[in-house]
Scaffold this motif. Structure first.
Motif, PDB file in Angstrom:
ATOM      1  N   VAL A  28      14.076  49.742  38.124  1.00 32.19           N
ATOM      2  CA  VAL A  28      13.180  49.166  37.109  1.00 32.19           C
ATOM      3  C   VAL A  28      13.299  47.646  37.111  1.00 32.19           C
ATOM      4  CG1 VAL A  28      12.625  49.065  34.644  1.00 32.19           C
ATOM      5  CG2 VAL A  28      13.324  51.239  35.674  1.00 32.19           C
ATOM      6  N   LYS A  29      14.532  47.176  37.159  1.00 31.09           N
ATOM      7  CA  LYS A  29      14.770  45.723  37.144  1.00 31.09           C
ATOM      8  C   LYS A  29      14.141  45.057  38.363  1.00 31.09           C
ATOM      9  CE  LYS A  29      18.514  42.324  37.046  1.00 31.09           C
ATOM     10  NZ  LYS A  29      19.983  42.117  37.104  1.00 31.09           N
ATOM     11  N   ALA A  30      14.257  45.694  39.537  1.00 35.50           N
ATOM     12  CA  ALA A  30      13.709  45.107  40.763  1.00 35.50           C
ATOM     13  C   ALA A  30      12.193  44.990  40.696  1.00 35.50           C
ATOM     14  CB  ALA A  30      14.129  45.943  41.966  1.00 35.50           C
ATOM     15  N   VAL A  31      11.530  46.044  40.215  1.00 38.64           N
ATOM     16  CA  VAL A  31      10.068  46.016  40.099  1.00 38.64           C
ATOM     17  C   VAL A  31       9.640  45.007  39.040  1.00 38.64           C
ATOM     18  CG1 VAL A  31       8.041  47.362  39.446  1.00 38.64           C
ATOM     19  CG2 VAL A  31       9.758  48.363  40.958  1.00 38.64           C
ATOM     20  N   ARG A  32      10.369  44.963  37.951  1.00 30.95           N
ATOM     21  CA  ARG A  32      10.022  44.028  36.878  1.00 30.95           C
ATOM     22  C   ARG A  32      10.112  42.585  37.353  1.00 30.95           C
ATOM     23  NH1 ARG A  32      12.249  44.411  30.638  1.00 30.95           N
ATOM     24  NH2 ARG A  32      11.042  42.666  29.810  1.00 30.95           N
ATOM     25  N   GLU A  33      11.168  42.277  38.112  1.00 36.00           N
ATOM     26  CA  GLU A  33      11.320  40.917  38.630  1.00 36.00           C
ATOM     27  C   GLU A  33      10.192  40.557  39.599  1.00 36.00           C
ATOM     28  OE1 GLU A  33      15.203  40.940  40.311  1.00 36.00           O
ATOM     29  OE2 GLU A  33      16.231  40.558  38.393  1.00 36.00           O
ATOM     30  N   LYS A  34       9.777  41.529  40.402  1.00 37.59           N
ATOM     31  CA  LYS A  34       8.674  41.277  41.333  1.00 37.59           C
ATOM     32  C   LYS A  34       7.362  41.072  40.573  1.00 37.59           C
ATOM     33  CE  LYS A  34       9.296  41.202  45.093  1.00 37.59           C
ATOM     34  NZ  LYS A  34       9.617  40.076  45.997  1.00 37.59           N
ATOM     35  N   LEU A  92       2.536  39.323  36.729  1.00 37.99           N
ATOM     36  CA  LEU A  92       2.067  40.599  36.208  1.00 37.99           C
ATOM     37  C   LEU A  92       2.937  41.045  35.035  1.00 37.99           C
ATOM     38  CD1 LEU A  92       1.583  42.476  39.616  1.00 37.99           C
ATOM     39  CD2 LEU A  92      -0.200  41.392  38.230  1.00 37.99           C
ATOM     40  N   ASP A  93       2.436  42.024  34.276  1.00 43.67           N
ATOM     41  CA  ASP A  93       3.236  42.622  33.216  1.00 43.67           C
ATOM     42  C   ASP A  93       2.979  44.123  33.202  1.00 43.67           C
ATOM     43  OD1 ASP A  93       0.762  43.009  31.911  1.00 43.67           O
ATOM     44  OD2 ASP A  93       0.978  41.163  30.761  1.00 43.67           O
ATOM     45  N   ALA A  94       3.414  44.795  32.137  1.00 44.23           N
ATOM     46  CA  ALA A  94       3.343  46.259  32.084  1.00 44.23           C
ATOM     47  C   ALA A  94       1.918  46.796  32.171  1.00 44.23           C
ATOM     48  CB  ALA A  94       4.009  46.754  30.796  1.00 44.23           C
ATOM     49  N   ARG A  95       0.920  45.970  31.918  1.00 46.98           N
ATOM     50  CA  ARG A  95      -0.472  46.441  32.005  1.00 46.98           C
ATOM     51  C   ARG A  95      -0.870  46.843  33.415  1.00 46.98           C
ATOM     52  NH1 ARG A  95      -3.128  41.397  28.925  1.00 46.98           N
ATOM     53  NH2 ARG A  95      -1.515  40.408  30.204  1.00 46.98           N
ATOM     54  N   ALA A  96      -0.115  46.373  34.411  1.00 51.70           N
ATOM     55  CA  ALA A  96      -0.420  46.725  35.793  1.00 51.70           C
ATOM     56  C   ALA A  96      -0.172  48.203  36.081  1.00 51.70           C
ATOM     57  CB  ALA A  96       0.418  45.863  36.738  1.00 51.70           C
ATOM     58  N   PHE A  97       0.532  48.903  35.172  1.00 47.75           N
ATOM     59  CA  PHE A  97       0.788  50.332  35.351  1.00 47.75           C
ATOM     60  C   PHE A  97      -0.371  51.188  34.827  1.00 47.75           C
ATOM     61  CE2 PHE A  97       5.173  48.732  35.456  1.00 47.75           C
ATOM     62  CZ  PHE A  97       5.664  49.419  36.560  1.00 47.75           C
ATOM     63  N   ALA A  98      -1.424  50.569  34.302  1.00 51.12           N
ATOM     64  CA  ALA A  98      -2.554  51.329  33.760  1.00 51.12           C
ATOM     65  C   ALA A  98      -3.138  52.247  34.826  1.00 51.12           C
ATOM     66  CB  ALA A  98      -3.632  50.369  33.246  1.00 51.12           C
ATOM     67  N   GLY A  99      -3.282  53.517  34.472  1.00 48.65           N
ATOM     68  CA  GLY A  99      -3.863  54.491  35.394  1.00 48.65           C
ATOM     69  C   GLY A  99      -2.872  55.106  36.356  1.00 48.65           C
ATOM     70  N   VAL A 121      14.151  59.098  36.177  1.00 46.86           N
ATOM     71  CA  VAL A 121      15.118  60.128  36.533  1.00 46.86           C
ATOM     72  C   VAL A 121      15.973  60.577  35.349  1.00 46.86           C
ATOM     73  CG1 VAL A 121      17.065  58.653  37.144  1.00 46.86           C
ATOM     74  CG2 VAL A 121      16.672  60.779  38.413  1.00 46.86           C
ATOM     75  N   GLY A 122      16.067  59.743  34.301  1.00 46.34           N
ATOM     76  CA  GLY A 122      16.885  60.105  33.151  1.00 46.34           C
ATOM     77  C   GLY A 122      16.683  59.176  31.979  1.00 46.34           C
ATOM     78  N   GLU A 123      17.484  59.380  30.927  1.00 45.65           N
ATOM     79  CA  GLU A 123      17.304  58.657  29.667  1.00 45.65           C
ATOM     80  C   GLU A 123      17.514  57.156  29.822  1.00 45.65           C
ATOM     81  OE1 GLU A 123      19.919  60.376  26.854  1.00 45.65           O
ATOM     82  OE2 GLU A 123      18.941  62.336  26.851  1.00 45.65           O
ATOM     83  N   GLN A 124      18.543  56.756  30.561  1.00 50.16           N
ATOM     84  CA  GLN A 124      18.828  55.334  30.716  1.00 50.16           C
ATOM     85  C   GLN A 124      17.687  54.614  31.435  1.00 50.16           C
ATOM     86  OE1 GLN A 124      21.392  55.176  28.394  1.00 50.16           O
ATOM     87  NE2 GLN A 124      22.023  53.491  29.713  1.00 50.16           N
ATOM     88  N   THR A 125      17.187  55.237  32.482  1.00 47.70           N
ATOM     89  CA  THR A 125      16.069  54.643  33.222  1.00 47.70           C
ATOM     90  C   THR A 125      14.818  54.603  32.361  1.00 47.70           C
ATOM     91  OG1 THR A 125      17.025  55.521  35.260  1.00 47.70           O
ATOM     92  CG2 THR A 125      14.742  54.795  35.362  1.00 47.70           C
ATOM     93  N   GLU A 172      11.709  49.316  27.436  1.00 48.69           N
ATOM     94  CA  GLU A 172      11.953  47.891  27.148  1.00 48.69           C
ATOM     95  C   GLU A 172      10.977  47.004  27.909  1.00 48.69           C
ATOM     96  OE1 GLU A 172      16.020  47.068  28.069  1.00 48.69           O
ATOM     97  OE2 GLU A 172      16.688  47.499  26.026  1.00 48.69           O
ATOM     98  N   PHE A 173      10.529  47.486  29.052  1.00 43.63           N
ATOM     99  CA  PHE A 173       9.557  46.768  29.875  1.00 43.63           C
ATOM    100  C   PHE A 173       8.145  46.914  29.303  1.00 43.63           C
ATOM    101  CE2 PHE A 173       7.762  46.519  34.502  1.00 43.63           C
ATOM    102  CZ  PHE A 173       7.271  45.247  34.249  1.00 43.63           C
ATOM    103  N   GLY A 174       7.963  47.881  28.392  1.00 43.42           N
ATOM    104  CA  GLY A 174       6.657  48.129  27.819  1.00 43.42           C
ATOM    105  C   GLY A 174       5.937  49.312  28.437  1.00 43.42           C
ATOM    106  N   VAL A 175       6.670  50.165  29.175  1.00 45.65           N
ATOM    107  CA  VAL A 175       6.075  51.305  29.867  1.00 45.65           C
ATOM    108  C   VAL A 175       6.712  52.587  29.345  1.00 45.65           C
ATOM    109  CG1 VAL A 175       5.680  52.412  32.094  1.00 45.65           C
ATOM    110  CG2 VAL A 175       5.747  49.911  31.938  1.00 45.65           C
ATOM    111  N   LYS A 176       5.890  53.502  28.853  1.00 47.41           N
ATOM    112  CA  LYS A 176       6.392  54.795  28.411  1.00 47.41           C
ATOM    113  C   LYS A 176       6.244  55.781  29.569  1.00 47.41           C
ATOM    114  CE  LYS A 176       5.898  58.388  24.908  1.00 47.41           C
ATOM    115  NZ  LYS A 176       5.143  58.860  23.714  1.00 47.41           N
TER     116      LYS A 176
END
Length: 548
Positions: free
Chosen positions: A333-339, A345-352, A358-362, A368-372
């Motif tokens: 998650v951290k690697a994608v967020r940094e890229k 870009l921000d969390a809106r890029a995940f639209a669609g 893989v689990g609760e921590q992830t 926290e990134f804004g993606v459910k």
């Protein structure tokens, strides 16, 4: 006309009580004052407690306290507490003067307050939990009851015969501030002043910290208890202690009320071999169980050697190349967020795009990134658990058949193979690399190999391999706790006996499983009449039953 400034002629001083040792006993008002401080002048024993709440760059001049020994030896104290406080305040800065316990009951802050008043420097007092009050509370000794028992506070180091006579004639509770080596003499003084030798007494050292230790005795037996337990004579005899005398501290009562020292991992030194940025929340949880976590980074996370593959995949997210993206770790998650941030870009890029974790921590990192996330395993939190819930590719309902899988360079192929079997195309992309960290200090390495740690938590197979590689194999007495079967297998391959395994692959479940192990171990000792000890205090070679 010369320029003017708004800086006052005199600054402001906050005399702040930092409590008896537990960082959690700082008041909200104290935290607010620390956040605004320009200068922090703290007693050495509380510096780490208060500095954590001060702003970056706060000035922390070294404190030199004037003591009788230095004065007698003719050693001048050029920068004693009062001089430091006044010097900083006269420069127009906000000063926080932090003392252990409470400014009005512990220490000598009164003289510094008088100096401020005489110089016209405004000041305030932020009370703290007094040592003589907080330590008995953590030792399971309530000082008063419904009958309103009288409570007297005395300092054995400067108490005269008249004071001993007064407390000796009373049947109330007496709270004595002393040093470890002076306790037997204080007990004798109380008996000589009229207290019965069978009056209960508790003595607590390092109160409110995970080093806390309390002895139950009576006024007549405390010297013998110290001698039999080899507490005294000792080079640690100068340590400050709080002794409580009276019926409120009877051993039978304290056995029921000693809430702090009965925590499941109380005093356990637990090794946390994780990436530095991931260890904080796990260490906080361990502290809540009474443990002393020791973080040793074994894995460093670095960018991939060739970033082009990751760059193409992130652009593919925006252009609609993928139906799913699957995150198998917080680091992914951290690697994608940094890229994303690199490209604006921000969390809106995940639209669609459907998102799996893989689990609760992830999942929490994504939120926290804004993606459910759309998919989190309902059962086992692992790649296998994720595949159990992953839908097969259906050309009718899925317009795109491709999955973006950002992961570590050393990740297993379980998820990739499973997704392909379900009919999906997978872009398996190295989002970050895990490399072995530098070896810890020699002292830590010796503690690992010599049985100085009570437990070690392994959160992945790579933490096992890397810890053994950089520091050596943990001693036989150390409890080995693993996050799952794969990690346990790696530990066993390295000659380690696995004692605890998490019921599901979660770092918090792992810490909870270790706490349950510690609680069961404590209960067994009490039931058999044995003293409660830590694993590092046991006879080398003792075996333990594995728990799951």
């Amino acid at each position: 006309m010369s320029p003017t400034t708004n800086r006052p002629a005199h600054g402001h001083v906050t005399f702040l009580g930092a409590g008896p040792g537990d960082p959690g006993l700082l008041t909200l008002r104290a935290v607010e004052a620390l956040a605004r401080a320009d200068v922090l002048i703290a007693e050495p024993q509380v510096l780490d407690v208060v500095r954590a709440h001060a702003r970056a760059g706060v000035d922390t001049p070294q404190l030199t306290i004037v003591d009788e020994a230095s004065t007698a030896a003719g050693i001048p104290a050029l920068r004693d507490a009062t001089n430091l406080v006044m010097e900083a305040a006269r420069s127009g800065r906000r000063v926080v003067r932090a003392v252990s316990g409470d400014p009005g009951l512990d220490g000598n802050a009164g003289d510094e307050m008088l100096a401020c008043a005489a110089a016209g420097v405004p000041f305030e007092v932020v009370p703290g939990v007094a040592t003589a009050v907080g330590v008995p509370a953590y030792a399971g000794v309530p000082l008063r009851d419904a009958q309103g028992t009288d409570v007297r506070f005395i300092d054995a180091r400067n108490t005269d015969a008249r004071c001993w006579a007064e407390v000796g004639a009373s049947d109330g509770t007496v709270v004595v501030s002393a040093t470890l080596e002076s306790v037997p003499a204080a007990a004798s003084d109380l008996v000589a002043a009229g207290r019965k030798p069978d009056t209960p007494m508790t003595v607590t050292v390092a109160g409110t910290t995970t080093r806390q230790r309390t002895w139950n005795a009576t006024l007549g037996t405390i010297a013998q208890v110290f001698k039999q337990g080899k507490v005294l004579p000792s080079t640690d005899g100068h340590q400050p202690v709080i002794a409580v005398v009276g019926e409120r501290c009877a051993a039978a009562r304290r056995d029921q009320l000693a809430w702090f020292e009965s925590k499941p991992l109380f005093g356990w030194k637990v090794l946390v071999p994780r990436t530095k940025e991931q260890a904080a929340s796990l260490s906080d949880q361990l502290r809540s169980y009474g443990a002393v976590p020791h973080e040793v980074p074994t894995i460093a996370v670095e960018p991939p050697r060739t970033p082009q593959q990751m760059e193409r995949a992130v652009k593919g997210l925006v252009t609609g190349r993928y139906e799913w993206i699957a995150f198998t770790s917080v680091n992914a998650v951290k690697a994608v967020r940094e890229k994303f941030e690199e490209y604006g870009l921000d969390a809106r890029a995940f639209a669609g795009i459907k998102v799996a974790a893989v689990g609760e921590q992830t999942a929490h990192a994504l939120i926290e990134f804004g993606v459910k996330p759309d998919l989190v395993p309902s059962g086992e939190q692992s790649a296998a658990g994720l595949l159990e819930d992953w839908p097969p590719y259906d050309p009718v309902f899925d317009p795109i058949d491709r999955v973006f899988l950002p992961r570590a360079d050393i990740a297993t192929e379980t998820l990739v193979a499973g997704l392909i079997e379900l009919g999906w195309e997978v872009d398996d992309v190295t989002a970050y690399r895990t490399v072995r960290a530098s070896p810890p200090p020699a002292e830590t390495r010796e503690a690992i190999k010599g049985g100085g740690f009570d437990a070690v938590l392994f959160t992945s197979s790579s933490t096992v391999r890397n810890l053994v590689g950089i520091a050596g194999k943990p001693h036989n007495v150390t409890v080995i706790a693993c996050i799952g079967p794969a990690t346990a297998k790696t530990a066993e391959e390295h000659g380690l006996r696995v004692d605890v395994m998490a019921p599901e692959p979660s770092v918090h479940k792992l810490a909870e499983a270790l706490a349950n192990f510690g609680a069961a171990r404590r209960d067994a000792a009490i039931e058999s009449g044995d003293p409660v000890t830590r694993p590092s205090e046991r006879r080398p070679g003792a075996r333990r039953r594995r728990t799951t």
